[in-house]
Motif scaffolding. Structure first.
Motif, short mmCIF file in Angstrom:
data_model
loop_
_atom_site.label_atom_id
_atom_site.label_comp_id
_atom_site.label_asym_id
_atom_site.label_seq_id
_atom_site.Cartn_x
_atom_site.Cartn_y
_atom_site.Cartn_z
N ILE A 101 1.59 -31.68 -1.56
CA ILE A 101 0.64 -32.41 -2.40
C ILE A 101 1.37 -33.52 -3.15
O ILE A 101 0.90 -34.66 -3.24
N TYR A 102 2.54 -33.20 -3.70
CA TYR A 102 3.35 -34.17 -4.44
C TYR A 102 3.76 -35.35 -3.56
O TYR A 102 3.81 -36.49 -4.01
N LEU A 103 4.04 -35.06 -2.27
CA LEU A 103 4.48 -36.11 -1.35
C LEU A 103 3.30 -36.89 -0.76
O LEU A 103 3.52 -37.78 0.07
N GLY A 104 2.08 -36.57 -1.15
CA GLY A 104 0.93 -37.34 -0.70
C GLY A 104 0.12 -36.70 0.40
O GLY A 104 -0.88 -37.26 0.84
N GLY B 164 -1.43 -29.80 1.86
CA GLY B 164 -0.83 -29.03 0.76
C GLY B 164 -1.83 -28.13 0.08
O GLY B 164 -1.53 -26.98 -0.25
N THR B 165 -3.05 -28.64 -0.13
CA THR B 165 -4.09 -27.85 -0.79
C THR B 165 -4.50 -26.66 0.08
O THR B 165 -4.63 -25.53 -0.41
N THR C 270 -2.21 -34.40 0.51
CA THR C 270 -3.07 -33.63 -0.37
C THR C 270 -3.84 -32.53 0.37
O THR C 270 -3.86 -31.38 -0.09
N SER D 129 -1.49 -24.13 0.16
CA SER D 129 -1.35 -23.42 -1.12
C SER D 129 -2.56 -22.53 -1.40
O SER D 129 -2.41 -21.41 -1.87
N ALA E 282 2.63 -27.20 -2.73
CA ALA E 282 2.70 -28.07 -3.91
C ALA E 282 3.57 -29.29 -3.63
O ALA E 282 3.24 -30.42 -4.04
N LEU E 283 4.67 -29.07 -2.91
CA LEU E 283 5.55 -30.19 -2.54
C LEU E 283 4.81 -31.16 -1.62
O LEU E 283 4.93 -32.39 -1.77
#
Length: 154
Positions: free
Chosen positions: A113-116, A121-122, A118, A125, A110-111
């Motif tokens: 994804i938040y930092l760009g 992170g996806t 995507t 997660s 999630a972090l």
């Protein structure tokens, strides 16, 4: 099983087979008499006749042998209970550690994804979430299967 035990089992099987063969050769009436007297015994405590002979040699020995067998049995059961408790505790610990590790990986995803990041992170997660869900769903279905097997065996 060691070699001596295997040899003892094989020799006792041969002895039993010899006895059975010799009984089969007897006339029918004598076979019935021999079979009614034929006695087999196995267990942690010696046969009562043997215990009686021990008691003749040393009064009270039979009682000590029986008490020892009872204590040995209680000790074995206690060890089995301890082993089951340790196994259950270890299983719970593994589940909790896996759960926390999965949550941490999901949070890191999630972090990302938040930092760009995507895609990274996806994937991180998503794989962690699917693994956690399958872990818990898989365990419950395995428990259901084992319970069904136990019910059939009962």
């Amino acid at each position: 099983m060691n070699k001596e035990t295997k040899n003892d089992l094989q020799s006792s099987k041969v002895n039993v087979d010899e006895v059975i063969d010799s009984v089969k050769k007897l006339p029918r009436e004598e076979q019935e008499m021999a079979i009614s007297k034929l006695e087999m015994y196995s267990g942690p405590i010696p046969h009562p006749d043997i215990l009686e002979k021990y008691d003749e040699l040393d009064p009270g020995a039979a009682k000590l042998i029986i008490e020892n067998g009872v204590k040995e049995s209680e000790h074995r059961r206690k060890l089995e209970v301890q082993a089951m408790n340790y196994t259950a505790r270890d299983s719970r610990r593994r589940e909790w550690m896996g759960f926390f590790l999965g949550i941490i990986i999901i949070l890191v995803g999630a972090l990302l994804i938040y930092l760009g990041h995507t895609i990274t992170g996806t994937v991180l997660s998503g794989i962690s979430a699917v693994s956690l869900v399958s872990l818990f769903v898989g365990n419950s279905s395995e428990e259901d299967k084992s319970e069904k097997k136990e019910d059939k065996n009962s």
